[in-house]
Design a protein around this motif. Structure first.
Motif, mmCIF file in Angstrom:
data_model
loop_
_atom_site.group_PDB
_atom_site.id
_atom_site.type_symbol
_atom_site.label_atom_id
_atom_site.label_comp_id
_atom_site.label_asym_id
_atom_site.label_seq_id
_atom_site.Cartn_x
_atom_site.Cartn_y
_atom_site.Cartn_z
ATOM 1 N N UNK A 126 99.692 11.281 69.750
ATOM 2 C CA UNK A 126 99.371 10.025 69.061
ATOM 3 C C UNK A 126 98.797 10.237 67.658
ATOM 4 N N UNK A 127 98.608 11.501 67.268
ATOM 5 C CA UNK A 127 98.071 11.788 65.944
ATOM 6 C C UNK A 127 99.088 11.384 64.879
ATOM 7 N N UNK A 128 98.658 10.549 63.960
ATOM 8 C CA UNK A 128 99.549 10.089 62.889
ATOM 9 C C UNK A 128 99.573 11.102 61.748
ATOM 10 N N UNK A 129 100.688 11.173 61.054
ATOM 11 C CA UNK A 129 100.800 12.074 59.899
ATOM 12 C C UNK A 129 99.839 11.637 58.800
ATOM 13 N N UNK A 130 99.264 12.628 58.134
ATOM 14 C CA UNK A 130 98.308 12.340 57.062
ATOM 15 C C UNK A 130 98.527 13.332 55.938
ATOM 16 N N UNK A 131 98.466 12.849 54.716
ATOM 17 C CA UNK A 131 98.704 13.687 53.549
ATOM 18 C C UNK A 131 97.431 14.452 53.185
ATOM 19 N N UNK A 132 97.263 15.618 53.822
ATOM 20 C CA UNK A 132 96.129 16.494 53.522
ATOM 21 C C UNK A 132 96.662 17.896 53.275
ATOM 22 N N UNK A 133 95.847 18.723 52.655
ATOM 23 C CA UNK A 133 96.306 20.073 52.330
ATOM 24 C C UNK A 133 95.333 21.125 52.845
ATOM 25 N N UNK A 134 95.875 22.325 53.045
ATOM 26 C CA UNK A 134 95.090 23.498 53.457
ATOM 27 C C UNK A 134 94.354 23.304 54.775
ATOM 28 N N UNK A 135 94.919 22.506 55.670
ATOM 29 C CA UNK A 135 94.337 22.328 57.003
ATOM 30 C C UNK A 135 94.892 23.409 57.932
ATOM 31 N N UNK A 136 94.049 23.912 58.822
ATOM 32 C CA UNK A 136 94.476 24.883 59.818
ATOM 33 C C UNK A 136 94.127 24.353 61.206
ATOM 34 N N UNK A 137 95.009 24.626 62.169
ATOM 35 C CA UNK A 137 94.789 24.205 63.551
ATOM 36 C C UNK A 137 94.790 25.449 64.431
ATOM 37 N N UNK A 138 93.733 25.619 65.218
ATOM 38 C CA UNK A 138 93.585 26.827 66.017
ATOM 39 C C UNK A 138 93.349 26.477 67.477
ATOM 40 N N UNK A 139 93.974 27.247 68.338
ATOM 41 C CA UNK A 139 93.786 27.100 69.784
ATOM 42 C C UNK A 139 92.458 27.746 70.162
ATOM 43 N N UNK A 140 91.580 26.981 70.826
ATOM 44 C CA UNK A 140 90.219 27.454 71.081
ATOM 45 C C UNK A 140 90.089 28.335 72.313
ATOM 46 N N UNK A 141 91.123 28.383 73.147
ATOM 47 C CA UNK A 141 91.063 29.227 74.345
ATOM 48 C C UNK A 141 92.480 29.638 74.721
ATOM 49 N N UNK A 142 92.589 30.735 75.462
ATOM 50 C CA UNK A 142 93.890 31.168 75.936
ATOM 51 C C UNK A 142 94.524 30.106 76.802
ATOM 52 N N UNK A 143 95.873 30.147 76.887
ATOM 53 C CA UNK A 143 96.537 29.093 77.638
ATOM 54 C C UNK A 143 97.698 29.546 78.486
ATOM 55 N N UNK A 144 97.886 30.865 78.651
ATOM 56 C CA UNK A 144 99.015 31.370 79.433
ATOM 57 C C UNK A 144 98.592 31.612 80.878
#
Length: 311
Positions: A126-144
């Protein structure tokens, strides 16, 4: 004379409010004028025979927000309105509210740490697109895991990254290793270490909680045998970032915690925005434990869960 008027006003009120007759239909049925019907409806209200109550769900949720904020010393609380006390509807409601809030706060240069599971995946969708720059998204825990049960770990990171045209960072690891020594060795790998450090630096953390029930996602990923599962359930209120906590918010199984890959719980307390998105009766104990441990400064929940938390 007055008694007859009262009886007629009650009869008209029943036709109008209970039988959904229009004023014109009442006129035709009782052979009286439209102004007479209006006057007798007003008379029924004045005498107290008719009481009209307006239910404002938003007034209720605003009050609940303030009470939760004060009780758990939170920076912000958002109580979203769910039409019914059913988990599927609650999740729809709170993830919509969370997506709207996150859209408001994300700025250039933010590092967003996310966990996984059904709630986070629905939120990410549901996250809408937003015009921002230099954003990073990181997984906070293992998931396998070796289980066929879906965690949506990679998909969640991808959806956040796509919305903000951000660089995604994955932890392609089990969240819980069989041995502490293996977990420590893997964590020292420079690539893995870099991602874990990025999670520590994240200024926004978005997470949920898991219950300690047998149906909890974490118990269905094949990390524990039946005996260990039962042992955990006896002392855990739930889990945050796959780390089990008791009702006070303290780690309740140090051995498992030492084998868990990802952000340490105390690091959540240091975030500028530590956002807990959770709701549902089966998660109340875990949510309360998380709030008791001060791991979140922002809570997004629903009115049914809010009332249970305030009891």
């Amino acid at each position: 004379m007055h008694e007859e008027r009262d009886k007629l006003s009650i009869a008209i009120a029943k036709l109008y409010y209970e039988s959904n007759c229009s004023q014109q239909q009442i006129c035709d049925r009782l052979d009286i004028s439209r102004p007479t019907v209006s006057r007798l409806l007003q008379h029924a209200k004045n005498k107290g025979y008719v009481r009209i109550e307006v239910i404002d769900p938003f007034e209720d949720v605003n009050l609940l927000s303030e009470e939760l904020k004060n009780k758990f010393q939170l920076d912000k609380v958002f109580v979203s309105f769910s039409p019914v006390d059913k988990y599927d509807e609650i999740i729809k409601s709170i993830t919509t509210s969370a997506a709207e809030y996150i859209d408001q706060i994300v700025r250039d240069g933010d590092i967003i740490g996310v966990t996984w599971g059904d709630t986070l995946y629905m939120l990410a969708s549901k996250i809408a697109s937003k015009n921002v720059s230099d954003v990073e998204v990181v997984q906070l825990k293992g998931g396998m895991s070796h289980s066929k049960t879906q965690t949506h770990a990679i998909e969640t990171v991808n959806l956040f990254s796509k919305a903000y045209d951000a660089s995604p960072h994955y932890l392609h690891l089990p969240v819980i290793f069989d041995k502490k020594e293996v977990k420590e060795a893997v964590s020292e790998d420079r690539h893995i270490h870099k991602i874990i450090q990025l999670g520590k630096r994240a200024n926004i953390a978005v997470f949920t909680v898991g219950s300690a029930s047998p149906n909890s996602l974490l118990f269905n990923l094949g990390y524990f045998n039946q005996s260990k599962t039962e042992s955990i359930q006896k002392k855990a209120a739930g889990d945050i970032c796959s780390r089990f906590i008791d009702i006070h918010g303290d780690i309740c199984d140090e051995a498992i915690n030492d084998r868990t890959v990802g952000i340490e719980l105390e690091e959540l307390r240091t975030k500028e925005q530590s956002i807990l998105v959770a709701g549902g009766g089966h998660k109340v104990k875990a949510i309360r434990a998380s709030l008791n441990g001060k791991y979140a400064n922002i809570l997004i929940t629903d009115q049914y869960t809010a009332k249970k938390l305030l009891r």
